[in-house]
Design an enzyme around this catalytic site. Structure first.
Site, mmCIF file in Angstrom:
data_model
loop_
_atom_site.group_PDB
_atom_site.id
_atom_site.type_symbol
_atom_site.label_atom_id
_atom_site.label_comp_id
_atom_site.label_asym_id
_atom_site.label_seq_id
_atom_site.Cartn_x
_atom_site.Cartn_y
_atom_site.Cartn_z
ATOM 1 C CB CYS B 150 -1.056 -0.308 1.013
ATOM 2 S SG CYS B 150 0.211 -0.499 2.584
ATOM 3 C CG HIS B 243 -0.120 4.267 3.549
ATOM 4 N ND1 HIS B 243 -1.730 4.197 5.196
ATOM 5 C CD2 HIS B 243 -0.105 3.313 3.799
ATOM 6 C CE1 HIS B 243 -1.019 3.129 4.663
ATOM 7 N NE2 HIS B 243 -0.290 1.891 4.392
#
EC number: 1.2.1.11
Lengths: 350, 350, 350, 350
Positions: B150, B243
Site C-alpha cells: 500500500c 497513508h
C-alpha cells in the site's frame, strides 16, 4: 546558596504554566513575580488561569494565590523567563533587558539576532560570551538569552554527540509534532481527529536555520553559521506531548555504527559536569528496541529533559537514519530556558 | 459485454471486505464465489463476517446470503482476487494458477518472484508481457499478477509522472500510515492513543525494493531493476485510512518547479485511455493549498483511486520535496488489484 | 414543480456548510443567495470559506463562485434557512420574517417563543398551525419555524413511536455528544484527547424543556406542555459526528418488549406519506445487535436523517432502557430545517 | 515492621503489571515471587513481558530480573494477589487458599460466592469476618478475599458516604469506561477511533449486582443483599484510563444539597484511621467546578486511589444527579486488592 528571584512573563499561558510547574521546587530559583496581560493583571493567579491549567496535577499551592502583575520592569526579580506570545514579546523583553534584568526567553523574536545567543546548554554554552558584546552594543544593564524552537532543540541535542565527534554534513528530517506545541486552544479537535496536518507555519524555516547558528562558531564577536545542509518536513499529529522526528544524515568524517552509538551513549556536557539542578543525568538516551522511542511511553524519560534516540541503522542515501524524540514543552521550551538560567548562574553571568 | 466471473480469496478479512464493496457494481465483473478459511466455509457470508464488517455502510445485499466456500480450485470463477494473509497465501494462489485461474493478488508472497509481474496499471502495464513466460516456466494453465504494498503504490503512482518525464535519482520518504493497513484487530487502541508507533515490520524493505522492480525494464524475459536509490522511514499514526508520506527527491534530468507541476497535472496513462471502470479520471491530483493533502479530507478523492500530491517546493539537500497521500485499502490494495484485472481483461489476457 | 428559491444565513459556518451540502441536489429548492457576516460579504463563497470547508468532499461547484451577501432582507429568495450564531440571530431572523420571508431556523433563539413552532416533521407537523397566529400577532408578512437542539431531535424522534403508542412518563438520558456539535474551531484537541468533557453549556436545560413543547398540544392558539419528566446528563466525547444517548424510560400505558419493538419498527409519519425529498424512508431504525448503534458505523444510515435505536431491554428502575443515535449536523440541524421547509411547501404554507 | 512476602499471579498481564508498579515501594509488602502462564515460566520477568510493559515508566529494576514462576502453590509468599484472566483463575486461586495462602484477588470468579467477601476497605471492612466461616467450610488453611469490578468500585466508594448517611434507594448509572479496562491488546484501534462502543460484556450485570452484596449485611454467617435498585448502561470510550460515570439517585432519607456535599467531603473510614500505606488521605473528593471531574485531568488525584465526585445537582426524576470518576486499574483493580491486603495485615488476618 541563596535563591535568585525569578519572574515569568506570560505566566498564564501554556508555556508559562509549564515554567511554574518546573520551577516549583527548583533549588536555584524562587518565583517572586507572575506577569501576564493587562486582562489578567491584578487577579490572583488561580483566578487568572481558571479552567485553563493544562499541566498534569493542580496549580502548585505556592503560586495559586500570588497576584498577577503587568509585564513591565519594576517587578521584584533578577531573572525573567520569557513565555509571551511572539507577536508582542519583542519590546517587552527589550525593556526588561535595558533595565538590568537577565531575560531567558523561549520566544522566537530574538533568536536570530546577531548579538543574542541561541543556547542549548549541552551544545553551545560558549555562546554566552556574546553577552558582554550585547550589553555594550545596546547599552543595556541586563541582557537577553534565548533557546531554540521545540523541534530544533530535540534534534540538535540528540545529534550533538555526532556533530562533535564526526561533524554533520547533511540532515533530512520529518517531524510528527505534538498538539501542545500549538498552544491552547491551538489545534481544533475537528482538524486532527482521524487526521494528520502536514503543515506548521514557519516551523520548517526554523529547523533549517536555527541549528546553523547554534552549531556555528563565535569568532571576534560574531556568529559564523555552521557549514551543513538541513531540510525539514513538519507535520502535526494527534499526540498530546512529545515531538517525534525521523532523521537521515551524513557525517563529515565516516564512522561505524558502533562508533555512532558509542558517541551518543557516552555524551555528557557542561550542565552534567556542573551538576545543574535541571540537567538530565543523561542528556541523550539511546534506545535499542526496534519500535522505540514512542511519544507516550518515552517523553518523560529524564523528567522530559533528554533527547531520546532510537532505531539507528544504515540509510540507502545518507550514512545513517534514526528517530529522535523530545518533550516539546519541557526540554523543548520551559525546561531549556530554565537550564539556560541555571547555566548563567553557575557561570556567574548573574 | 458479458461480465467475467470472479472470486475473492480471504473474503471475510478486511481487504476481502473492501474487494466486495468495490466489486458490488463493477461493470466488468460479477462476484460468483466467496472463499475463506475452513472455519468460515459453509456459512452464509453475513454470518461468517458477523460483527466484523469494517467498511462504511452495510454488507452489500447481493453478497450477504452467498455461501462461503473453501479456498480451493473448483469454484465457479475465471479470476480470483487474492486477499489472504500472506502467511498462508502462497500454495493456495499457486494451486489456482495451476488450474487455469487468473490470480490478481494483493498478497506480498509473489511480488518479488522473477516471472511474476508487480503492476500498477498507470505505471508498468507492459510488465504483463511476462505472463506468457510465467505460464510456460511453471506449466500453469493460469497465472498470477500482483500489486505492490500500500505505501509503495501511493508513492510510485504519485511520482511516476516525474520518473517518466525526468527520471528519479534518489527518493527519501517518511510515512505516516493508517491503522487499517495493519488489518483487524491489528493495532491495539492502547498502543496508538496519544502516540505514534515508529516501526512497521518489513515495511521499509518493501518500499525500498518494490519500486525498483516496478520501474525496472522487462528485457528478454527478465526484469532489470531501475537505477535509483530509495530510503524509507515507516510510522503508524492514529488515522483510520490514508497513508501520508513526506518525500524528498532528486531528478536525473533537472526540471523547474513549473515543469514538475505540469508533469504531475497532465499525467494520464493506459487505464485512462482504455477507460477502465475503476480507473480514476485523474490518477495524480496536485493540490496547491499549503496544508494539503490531509488524510481525512482527501483520501476519498477519485473514490480513493488517486495519489494526491501537495506542497511541492525546493529542498535544501534534494531537488524537491512534497507530500503524497493515497488510500491504503482502496488504491493501495483491493482497488489496485481490481484495476489490474480490468487491464487484463481489456488487453485480452483473460 | 418549479423550485423555490432559498437562502442560507450564516452560510460560511459549519452548519451553514452542511445546509449547502444537503441542498445541492434538492428537488424542491434552489439556493439563490448565500449570506454571512460583513467580513465575508462581497467575497466569492469559496474565498469566504477558504480552508474551513468541513463537510466531506469539496465545496459544491455551483456554490463556489456565488457571491456572499449580507444578512439583510432584500435578497432574492422565498425561504431563508437560519444557521447564524444564536448570539446575533434574533433580530436578523425577525427582520426577514417581517419582510415576508419564511424563516426555517436551526438557531436556538426563537425555539421557546410561545407563537413560534418547534418542529420535527415526523412528530408535530400539526404545530405549524400556529403560523397564522404568529403572523397576525407580530404583523409579519412572513414567519419563523424552528427545529430543536441536535441532542433533543435524536431523542424525540427516536422515542416518538412510544409516546404515540403508549405515552412517556419519565425519561432519564445521558448523552455522549460529537465534537461537530460545538461548531468550528469548537473543542480544543488538547481538551478532548484521552478525555471526556462532562459538561456542555445549556444543553441539559434544552433536553429537559424542548421535548415538553414538541410533544405538547396546540390548543386555542397556545402550546400546552406535555406531562412527563425528563432528566439529562450531557457529555462531549472524542467522536466527529453522531450523538449517542443512553435512555431509561417509563411508559404511561404498560407494553411488552415486543410491542415496544413493533411500535418502533413500524413507525411512519407525514413526511414519509408526503414522500418529502429529504425524508428518510424509515425515520426510526431498530438495531438488534448487542453492540449497536455506534456513531461511526451507523450515523449515516438513511443519509443521516434517521434516529437509530438499539439495545432495548428491561430496566431495573424504569420500564425499559435503550440507546439512541442521531447525526447531529444532518438530522440534528440542517437536515431537520430543510425537512421542515419541505413540509411547509407540501402543506402550502409557502 | 517486617515486610510480608507477596506474590502476583498473572504478573505479566496488564493488571499484573499495575500490581508491581504499585508494590514497588510498599512498606508492608515485599514481592517475593512473580507467577504467570507456562509460556512465561522460567524466563526473566523483563523478557516475559517484553514489549508489553504498559504502565508509565520502565519496569521497576527490582522486578526486571526476577524469574517468572508457574502459578502453583509452593512459591515463597504469604499473600498472593490474583490478576489472572477469569477464565482460568478459579482452580488456581482455590489451590493457593487450600495450601494456606491468603489470596487477595481482582478476578471476578469468586466475587459472588456466599462465603467469600467482596471488599472495598472504606465500605465494608466488616465483611472480612466471613473469613473464619470460609476456612472452616472449605477446610482451607488460607482464604480468598476479592475486590469488585472496576466500574463498581468507583461508584460504590463515591456513593458510600450517602449510603451511610441517608441510605440509597435507587441508582441509575451510565458509564464511559476507559480502554485499559479491556486489558491488552483489548479494544482494536479501528473499533474505537471516532467512535463509542455501547456494550461491555457482562459489565452491566456486575454493576447491578455487586453493590447489593457490598452494601449488604453479614448476619449469622450469611450476606443479605442491600435493599436498593440499580440500573446500569455501560459504554467504552476513547480514553486510556479512568472510568467516568453519570449517576442519578434517590435517597431513603431526604437530605439537602448541602447535607449531601458535607457527607461526601467529610467521609473518612477505617483505612484512613489505620493509616494504611495505600489508603488515600481523602477517599472521596468533591469537585465544585461545572466541568469536572475529567478522566485525563483528575484520574490521578490521591495517586489514583480516590473516587472523584462532581457536578452534584438536583434531578428532575431522582433526588440528585452527579458525576463519579475512578482510576480503573489503580483503585478499580490492583490498588484495591493491595489495600485489602493491607487491611488484612492491620487487622491481623495475616
Amino acid at each position: 546558596m541563596k535563591k535568585t528571584k525569578v519572574a515569568v512573563l506570560g505566566a498564564t499561558g501554556m508555556v508559562g504554566q509549564r515554567f511554574l510547574a518546573l520551577l516549583e521546587n527548583n533549588p536555584y530559583f524562587e518565583v517572586s513575580a507572575l506577569c501576564a496581560s493587562e486582562r489578567s493583571a491584578g487577579k490572583e493567579y488561580r483566578e487568572a488561569v481558571s479552567g485553563r491549567w493544562a499541566v498534569e496535577g493542580e496549580i502548585p499551592e505556592k503560586f495559586a494565590e500570588m497576584p498577577v502583575e503587568k509585564c513591565e520592569p519594576g517587578i521584584d526579580a533578577e531573572i525573567v523567563f520569557g513565555a509571551l506570545d511572539s507577536s508582542i514579546a519583542e519590546p517587552i523583553e527589550q525593556a526588561f533587558a535595558k533595565e538590568g534584568y537577565a531575560v531567558s526567553s523561549n520566544t522566537r523574536c530574538h533568536r536570530m539576532c546577531e548579538d543574542i545567543p541561541l543556547v542549548i546548554p549541552e551544545v553551545n554554552a560558549g555562546h554566552l560570551e556574546i553577552i558582554e558584546e550585547q550589553k555594550k552594543n545596546r547599552k543595556w544593564g541586563g541582557f537577553i538569552v534565548t533557546n531554540p524552537n521545540c523541534s530544533t532543540i530535540a534534534m540538535v541535542l540528540g545529534l550533538h554527540p555526532l556533530q562533535k565527534a564526526f561533524g554533520l554534513e547533511k540532515i533530512s528530517v520529518t517531524t510528527m509534532q505534538a498538539l501542545s506545541g500549538a498552544g491552547y486552544p491551538g489545534v481544533s479537535s475537528l482538524d486532527i481527529l482521524d487526521n494528520v496536518i502536514p503543515h506548521i507555519g514557519g516551523e520548517e524555516g526554523k529547523m533549517e536555520s536555527e541549528p546553523l547558528k547554534i552549531w556555528g562558531e563565535l569568532k571576534g564577536g560574531k556568529f559564523e553559521n555552521a557549514d551543513m545542509k538541513i531540510s525539514a518536513h513538519c507535520n502535526r499529529v494527534n499526540v498530546k506531548d512529545g515531538h517525534l522526528e525521523t532523521i537521515s544524515l551524513s557525517l563529515k568524517k565516516k564512522a561505524s555504527l558502533d562508533e555512532v552509538k558509542k558517541a551518543l551513549k557516552e555524551f555528557r556536557a557542561e550542565p552534567q559536569e556542573l551538576n545543574l539542578p535541571s540537567a538530565p543525568k543523561q542528556p541523550v538516551i539511546l534506545m535499542e528496541e526496534e519500535n522505540r522511542p514512542q511519544p507516550r511511553l518515552d517523553r518523560m524519560l529524564e523528567k522530559g529533559m533528554a533527547s531520546v534516540v532510537g532505531r539507528i541503522r544504515e540509510d540507502k542515501i545518507f550514512d545513517y537514519k534514526m528517530l529522535i524524540l523530545g518533550h516539546n514543552t519541557i526540554r523543548g521550551a520551559a525546561g531549556c530556558a530554565i537550564l539556560n538560567a541555571e547555566l548563567l548562574k553557575a557561570k556567574k553571568y548573574i
